[in-house]
Design a protein around this motif. Sequence first.
Motif, PDB file in Angstrom:
ATOM      1  N   LEU A  53      -5.243 -34.234 -18.091  1.00 42.28           N
ATOM      2  CA  LEU A  53      -4.875 -32.938 -17.552  1.00 42.28           C
ATOM      3  C   LEU A  53      -4.118 -32.129 -18.601  1.00 42.28           C
ATOM      4  CD1 LEU A  53      -4.944 -31.077 -15.138  1.00 42.28           C
ATOM      5  CD2 LEU A  53      -2.872 -32.185 -14.296  1.00 42.28           C
ATOM      6  N   TYR A  54      -3.244 -32.789 -19.331  1.00 41.83           N
ATOM      7  CA  TYR A  54      -2.510 -32.131 -20.407  1.00 41.83           C
ATOM      8  C   TYR A  54      -3.482 -31.606 -21.465  1.00 41.83           C
ATOM      9  CZ  TYR A  54       0.770 -31.363 -24.205  1.00 41.83           C
ATOM     10  OH  TYR A  54       1.494 -30.793 -25.232  1.00 41.83           O
ATOM     11  N   ALA A  55      -4.464 -32.414 -21.810  1.00 39.92           N
ATOM     12  CA  ALA A  55      -5.467 -31.998 -22.797  1.00 39.92           C
ATOM     13  C   ALA A  55      -6.268 -30.801 -22.273  1.00 39.92           C
ATOM     14  CB  ALA A  55      -6.398 -33.151 -23.140  1.00 39.92           C
ATOM     15  N   ASP A  56      -6.586 -30.818 -20.973  1.00 39.86           N
ATOM     16  CA  ASP A  56      -7.308 -29.690 -20.368  1.00 39.86           C
ATOM     17  C   ASP A  56      -6.477 -28.417 -20.438  1.00 39.86           C
ATOM     18  OD1 ASP A  56      -9.441 -31.348 -19.807  1.00 39.86           O
ATOM     19  OD2 ASP A  56      -8.953 -31.562 -17.671  1.00 39.86           O
ATOM     20  N   TYR A  57      -5.178 -28.530 -20.127  1.00 42.63           N
ATOM     21  CA  TYR A  57      -4.281 -27.376 -20.215  1.00 42.63           C
ATOM     22  C   TYR A  57      -4.248 -26.837 -21.638  1.00 42.63           C
ATOM     23  CZ  TYR A  57      -1.852 -27.286 -15.678  1.00 42.63           C
ATOM     24  OH  TYR A  57      -1.522 -27.139 -14.373  1.00 42.63           O
ATOM     25  N   ARG A  58      -4.083 -27.725 -22.586  1.00 45.00           N
ATOM     26  CA  ARG A  58      -4.010 -27.314 -23.985  1.00 45.00           C
ATOM     27  C   ARG A  58      -5.304 -26.630 -24.430  1.00 45.00           C
ATOM     28  NH1 ARG A  58       0.375 -25.868 -25.203  1.00 45.00           N
ATOM     29  NH2 ARG A  58       2.017 -27.299 -24.772  1.00 45.00           N
ATOM     30  N   GLN A  59      -6.447 -27.187 -24.026  1.00 44.32           N
ATOM     31  CA  GLN A  59      -7.727 -26.590 -24.405  1.00 44.32           C
ATOM     32  C   GLN A  59      -7.889 -25.212 -23.774  1.00 44.32           C
ATOM     33  OE1 GLN A  59     -10.098 -27.788 -26.687  1.00 44.32           O
ATOM     34  NE2 GLN A  59     -10.702 -25.667 -26.450  1.00 44.32           N
ATOM     35  N   LEU A  60      -7.532 -25.102 -22.506  1.00 46.50           N
ATOM     36  CA  LEU A  60      -7.619 -23.807 -21.840  1.00 46.50           C
ATOM     37  C   LEU A  60      -6.717 -22.793 -22.525  1.00 46.50           C
ATOM     38  CD1 LEU A  60      -8.689 -22.008 -19.594  1.00 46.50           C
ATOM     39  CD2 LEU A  60      -6.884 -22.928 -18.101  1.00 46.50           C
ATOM     40  N   ALA A  61      -5.505 -23.186 -22.842  1.00 43.99           N
ATOM     41  CA  ALA A  61      -4.580 -22.283 -23.526  1.00 43.99           C
ATOM     42  C   ALA A  61      -5.145 -21.852 -24.882  1.00 43.99           C
ATOM     43  CB  ALA A  61      -3.213 -22.934 -23.689  1.00 43.99           C
ATOM     44  N   GLU A  62      -5.735 -22.791 -25.599  1.00 44.52           N
ATOM     45  CA  GLU A  62      -6.335 -22.467 -26.907  1.00 44.52           C
ATOM     46  C   GLU A  62      -7.500 -21.497 -26.743  1.00 44.52           C
ATOM     47  OE1 GLU A  62      -8.932 -24.907 -30.127  1.00 44.52           O
ATOM     48  OE2 GLU A  62      -7.058 -25.872 -29.503  1.00 44.52           O
ATOM     49  N   ASP A  63      -8.342 -21.734 -25.738  1.00 48.06           N
ATOM     50  CA  ASP A  63      -9.485 -20.848 -25.492  1.00 48.06           C
ATOM     51  C   ASP A  63      -9.018 -19.446 -25.102  1.00 48.06           C
ATOM     52  OD1 ASP A  63     -11.099 -23.023 -25.994  1.00 48.06           O
ATOM     53  OD2 ASP A  63     -11.646 -23.347 -23.884  1.00 48.06           O
ATOM     54  N   VAL A  64      -7.999 -19.376 -24.254  1.00 47.88           N
ATOM     55  CA  VAL A  64      -7.501 -18.081 -23.807  1.00 47.88           C
ATOM     56  C   VAL A  64      -6.838 -17.329 -24.965  1.00 47.88           C
ATOM     57  CG1 VAL A  64      -5.848 -16.947 -22.279  1.00 47.88           C
ATOM     58  CG2 VAL A  64      -7.335 -18.732 -21.386  1.00 47.88           C
ATOM     59  N   ARG A  65      -6.126 -18.052 -25.822  1.00 53.25           N
ATOM     60  CA  ARG A  65      -5.525 -17.396 -26.993  1.00 53.25           C
ATOM     61  C   ARG A  65      -6.612 -16.864 -27.939  1.00 53.25           C
ATOM     62  NH1 ARG A  65      -1.424 -21.200 -25.889  1.00 53.25           N
ATOM     63  NH2 ARG A  65       0.566 -20.138 -25.616  1.00 53.25           N
ATOM     64  N   ALA A  66      -7.699 -17.604 -28.086  1.00 49.97           N
ATOM     65  CA  ALA A  66      -8.814 -17.136 -28.916  1.00 49.97           C
ATOM     66  C   ALA A  66      -9.427 -15.876 -28.299  1.00 49.97           C
ATOM     67  CB  ALA A  66      -9.870 -18.225 -29.070  1.00 49.97           C
ATOM     68  N   ALA A  67      -9.557 -15.857 -26.978  1.00 50.76           N
ATOM     69  CA  ALA A  67     -10.066 -14.664 -26.296  1.00 50.76           C
ATOM     70  C   ALA A  67      -9.108 -13.496 -26.498  1.00 50.76           C
ATOM     71  CB  ALA A  67     -10.259 -14.952 -24.808  1.00 50.76           C
ATOM     72  N   GLN A  68      -7.823 -13.772 -26.428  1.00 42.82           N
ATOM     73  CA  GLN A  68      -6.809 -12.742 -26.640  1.00 42.82           C
ATOM     74  C   GLN A  68      -6.929 -12.170 -28.057  1.00 42.82           C
ATOM     75  OE1 GLN A  68      -2.727 -14.167 -26.411  1.00 42.82           O
ATOM     76  NE2 GLN A  68      -2.162 -12.334 -25.261  1.00 42.82           N
TER      77      GLN A  68
END
Length: 121
Positions: A5-20
Amino acid sequence: MDADLYADYRQLAEDVRAAQDRMATIRVTAESDDGLISATVDSSGGLAELSLDPRVYHAPDSTALARTIVETIRRAAQNVLEERFAILARYLPADATPETSDLKLGPFLHELDREANGDRR
């Protein structure tokens, strides 16, 4: 927090930052219907450039000129909103629209980071 779950959170955060980051580079130019006015807006929808063909000064109707300038800027800003929405659409509900979605990512990323760090408040 579970490691997956932690890895999923981190990946989502990374993807959203890339979108940003992608959204931050958006610049859109729109032209008036007659092609005499060009407005470029930045990723936040703010006016970055405005070009007026000298022929706009031949018409004495300043009210119409102002209305056309504002409409051209609005058109460019709407196109920016649509581009931002397209970048984020995969993270939004299926029935989301550009007009009904809050596309500011700072609060969302803050919440993701907080959850990933175990702060459940």
